[in-house]
Design a protein around this motif. Structure first.
Motif, short mmCIF file in Angstrom:
data_model
loop_
_atom_site.label_atom_id
_atom_site.label_comp_id
_atom_site.label_asym_id
_atom_site.label_seq_id
_atom_site.Cartn_x
_atom_site.Cartn_y
_atom_site.Cartn_z
N ASP A 120 8.91 10.41 -13.21
CA ASP A 120 7.71 9.71 -13.65
C ASP A 120 6.65 9.65 -12.55
O ASP A 120 5.47 9.44 -12.84
CB ASP A 120 8.06 8.29 -14.10
N LEU A 121 7.07 9.83 -11.32
CA LEU A 121 6.13 9.84 -10.20
C LEU A 121 5.70 11.24 -9.83
O LEU A 121 4.52 11.49 -9.57
CB LEU A 121 6.78 9.18 -8.98
N ASP A 122 6.65 12.16 -9.80
CA ASP A 122 6.41 13.48 -9.22
C ASP A 122 6.57 14.63 -10.20
O ASP A 122 6.39 15.80 -9.82
CB ASP A 122 7.38 13.71 -8.05
N GLU A 168 0.83 8.33 -5.05
CA GLU A 168 -0.07 8.91 -4.06
C GLU A 168 0.68 9.38 -2.81
O GLU A 168 0.10 10.07 -1.97
CB GLU A 168 -1.12 7.87 -3.63
N LYS A 169 1.95 8.99 -2.67
CA LYS A 169 2.68 9.21 -1.42
C LYS A 169 4.07 9.77 -1.73
O LYS A 169 5.07 9.05 -1.69
CB LYS A 169 2.79 7.90 -0.64
N PRO A 188 0.80 -1.23 0.00
CA PRO A 188 0.00 0.00 0.00
C PRO A 188 0.83 1.28 0.00
O PRO A 188 0.36 2.32 -0.46
CB PRO A 188 -0.83 -0.13 1.28
N CYS A 189 2.06 1.21 0.49
CA CYS A 189 2.94 2.38 0.45
C CYS A 189 4.04 2.24 -0.60
O CYS A 189 4.33 3.18 -1.33
CB CYS A 189 3.59 2.62 1.82
N HIS A 190 4.67 1.06 -0.68
CA HIS A 190 5.86 0.89 -1.52
C HIS A 190 5.58 0.20 -2.84
O HIS A 190 6.51 0.05 -3.65
CB HIS A 190 6.92 0.10 -0.74
N ARG A 223 13.23 10.02 -4.94
CA ARG A 223 12.31 11.15 -4.85
C ARG A 223 12.93 12.32 -4.10
O ARG A 223 13.59 12.15 -3.07
CB ARG A 223 11.02 10.69 -4.20
N ARG A 224 12.69 13.50 -4.64
CA ARG A 224 13.32 14.71 -4.09
C ARG A 224 12.91 14.97 -2.64
O ARG A 224 13.75 15.29 -1.80
CB ARG A 224 12.95 15.91 -4.98
#
Length: 218
Positions: A122-124, A50-51, A41-43, A162-163
Motif C-alpha cells: 500500500d506504500l510502495d 515519501e520515504k 515527519p518520518c514515521h 518495506r522491501r
C-alpha cells in the motif's frame, strides 16, 4: 402509519439507535504525546510513502520498539572483541533517538504499537497477492513467526515491512563487523541475526525481502 410492517415512529427510533451505535464505535483519532511529534515527519502514517527507506513501525510490539530506541541511544563502548547483544548506528536515528527523554521512551513505543499496521504494497506497490516463501524463509519463521508475523515481544514482525528496509537490514547484519560500530554510518549487530545474515548473498537477501514485504502485516 406503518412502513414495511413497522410503525413509522418505531422505524425512526431504530434508525437513530443504529446511527448512534455506529458512531459510538468509531474511536476518535488518538492525539500523539508530545514526545512522539518529532518522530512523525518520518514515521507517521501520512509521511511514509515519501520515504521508502524508512521502516513502518506502526503496530510493532511496544517492547521491541522500546528496545530499539534504547539501542540507538547507547554510546558504543569498544570491548576489544566479540559482539554485544544488540548495537545499532544510523546517521539519522543515532542523532534523533537520544533526544527522547528516558521517561518518554515508553510513551513513544506504546503510541506506535497501538497504531494499525500498514502493508508495504500500500506504500510502495508490489504484488497484490502474497508471494510463496523461499526455502530460506522457513528458517526465519522459527523466531519471527509464520509468514513473519511475530508473537514474541522482542522480535519484530517482518510481514508487510518495506522491501528496501528489509534488504538494508539483512545486508547490515551480514556486513557489519565489530570494529564498524565505532565508525560513522549505518551498522547493526545482534547475537542471533548477525550469525543468520553472514552466509546470505545479495540474491537470497532480495528473495527474503520480497517475500516478507508481500505478506499482509496482520
Amino acid at each position: 402509519m406503518r412502513i414495511g410492517g413497522l410503525p413509522k415512529t418505531l422505524l425512526g427510533a431504530a434508525v437513530v439507535f443504529a446511527t448512534t451505535a455506529l458512531t459510538s464505535t468509531v474511536a476518535p483519532a488518538e492525539p500523539p504525546p508530545a514526545a512522539v511529534v518529532p518522530c512523525l515527519p518520518c514515521h507517521g502514517r501520512d509521511r511514509l510513502h515519501e520515504k521508502p527507506q524508512v521502516p513502518s513501525i506502526l503496530g510493532q510490539d511496544a517492547k521491541y520498539l522500546f528496545h530499539q530506541i534504547t539501542a540507538f541511544q547507547r554510546v558504543f563502548a569498544p570491548r576489544g572483541s566479540g559482539f554485544t547483544r544488540l548495537e545499532r548506528n544510523h546517521p539519522v536515528m543515532s542523532a534523533e533517538a537520544p533526544k527522547v527523554a528516558r521517561e518518554d521512551i515508553g510513551a513513544v513505543a506504546d503510541y506506535f504499537s497501538r497504531q494499525a499496521c500498514v502493508n508495504a504494497r500500500d506504500l510502495d506497490g508490489g504484488p497484490s497477492d502474497p508471494l510463496p516463501p523461499p526455502l530460506l524463509a522457513k528458517r526465519c519463521f522459527l523466531c519471527h513467526g509464520e509468514a513473519g508475523r511475530s508473537h514474541h515481544a522482542f522480535i519484530p514482525t517482518l510481514a508487510g515491512q518495506r522491501r528496501t528496509y528489509l534488504s538494508a537490514q539483512l545486508k547490515s547484519f551480514r556486513d557489519t563487523r565489530w570494529i564498524d560500530l565505532t565508525r560513522p554510518g549505518q551498522s547493526r549487530v545482534h547475537s542471533m541475526m548477525t550469525r543468520q545474515g553472514m552466509p546470505l548473498n545479495d540474491a537470497q537477501i532480495d528473495d527474503l525481502a520480497a517475500y516478507f514485504s508481500s505478506q499482509n502485516c496482520r
